[in-house]
Design a protein around this motif. Sequence first.
Motif, PDB file in Angstrom:
ATOM      1  N   ASN A  51       0.843  -1.191   0.000  1.00 50.63           N
ATOM      2  CA  ASN A  51       0.000   0.000   0.000  1.00 50.63           C
ATOM      3  C   ASN A  51       0.885   1.250   0.000  1.00 50.63           C
ATOM      4  O   ASN A  51       1.464   1.623   1.018  1.00 50.63           O
ATOM      5  N   ALA A  52       0.988   1.892  -1.161  1.00 47.45           N
ATOM      6  CA  ALA A  52       1.897   3.030  -1.323  1.00 47.45           C
ATOM      7  C   ALA A  52       1.471   4.218  -0.463  1.00 47.45           C
ATOM      8  O   ALA A  52       2.322   4.972   0.035  1.00 47.45           O
ATOM      9  N   GLU A  53       0.157   4.406  -0.281  1.00 46.63           N
ATOM     10  CA  GLU A  53      -0.342   5.530   0.511  1.00 46.63           C
ATOM     11  C   GLU A  53       0.082   5.382   1.976  1.00 46.63           C
ATOM     12  O   GLU A  53       0.559   6.340   2.595  1.00 46.63           O
ATOM     13  N   LYS A  54      -0.070   4.181   2.523  1.00 40.01           N
ATOM     14  CA  LYS A  54       0.332   3.937   3.908  1.00 40.01           C
ATOM     15  C   LYS A  54       1.845   4.114   4.071  1.00 40.01           C
ATOM     16  O   LYS A  54       2.314   4.731   5.031  1.00 40.01           O
ATOM     17  N   GLU A  70       6.742   6.880   6.138  1.00 38.16           N
ATOM     18  CA  GLU A  70       8.064   7.461   5.907  1.00 38.16           C
ATOM     19  C   GLU A  70       8.057   8.964   6.172  1.00 38.16           C
ATOM     20  O   GLU A  70       9.035   9.511   6.699  1.00 38.16           O
ATOM     21  N   ALA A  71       6.945   9.642   5.847  1.00 37.88           N
ATOM     22  CA  ALA A  71       6.847  11.075   6.120  1.00 37.88           C
ATOM     23  C   ALA A  71       6.903  11.344   7.621  1.00 37.88           C
ATOM     24  O   ALA A  71       7.503  12.333   8.062  1.00 37.88           O
ATOM     25  N   ALA A  84      13.435   9.034   6.428  1.00 39.79           N
ATOM     26  CA  ALA A  84      13.847   8.175   5.319  1.00 39.79           C
ATOM     27  C   ALA A  84      14.144   6.756   5.804  1.00 39.79           C
ATOM     28  O   ALA A  84      14.780   6.566   6.844  1.00 39.79           O
ATOM     29  N   LEU A  85      13.701   5.768   5.033  1.00 41.14           N
ATOM     30  CA  LEU A  85      13.843   4.353   5.395  1.00 41.14           C
ATOM     31  C   LEU A  85      14.707   3.640   4.367  1.00 41.14           C
ATOM     32  O   LEU A  85      14.484   3.761   3.156  1.00 41.14           O
TER      33      LEU A  85
END
Length: 294
Positions: free
Chosen positions: A236-239, A244-245, A249-250
């Motif tokens: 899920n790109a939104e999650k 990360e926000a 940065a991960l």
Amino acid sequence: MTIEAMVAKACPGSTVTDVKERTGGQLSSVFEVQRENDEPLIVKVYKPEWAWKQAKEVHVYGLLEGVFDGEVPRVIHAEPAGDQDAFTVLTKIEGVPLSEAEPPDWQPIYVQLGKILHRMHQIPQPAYGYLVDQILEPLPDNEQYVQRQFAKKLGEFEQLGGDPALHQQITEYVAKHTADLAIDHAVLCHNDFHEGNILVDPQTWQVTGFIDVENAIAADPLMDVAKTVAYSIRDNAEKFAGLEAGYGALDPEKLALYRVYHSLELWDWFKSIGETTYLDSIAGDIAGLVSGTV
């Protein structure tokens, strides 16, 4: 001993008006207790073989209490096993599990979760390992810890009849990716920070807190983040953007390595208890991660 008697021992003078069982898991039973003219409580009763978990929860919630004000349960009373089972009385965190809610926008929720994890990971630990009221079998650095954990879980995978070809793929992947895992020091990791353990207010979509520290470890903070990704975010790109926000940065390579570990651990657990429903899909996830297609 009744739940009412447990509350009376922890909070003399309380009048219990209602007791509702919330869960009856393999480790303990959890009850929500309503009181007359007072805040509700949570009473956790441990099965005899798991009574040692009490010391862990008391210790970990104590560590968290210094960082999170009202966002984690506060231990009011911890009664060790004696003539009755061990039990712990805690404050109740308001909210509903995120797993039972459907927010209109997932990203702001995960920004909050990223910030919570980042705050938790400011709590340093003196070594790496499984956390009770001390670190069991502590190791001095992250590389040794990760290699030990993978060796243990790969051994279980083999003993439980896991696919030999996948075992070899994981072994090669781990050998390639555990050469440089050095970090400054271990931190407190929740190690089960998924949507079932996160509470939200469905009116405001604010995260009200989190619960269940039974799996806490002292480790690389990204190992904690990776379990959230593996269990609740997946693709899920939104999650993920929200997490990360909120967190920062991960490192994608580290996340992938630790996701392999968590998936391998989950496969071993399900197979050990005879739950076969998800084994093929978990194995598929692992294969995708080690091949770089996920």
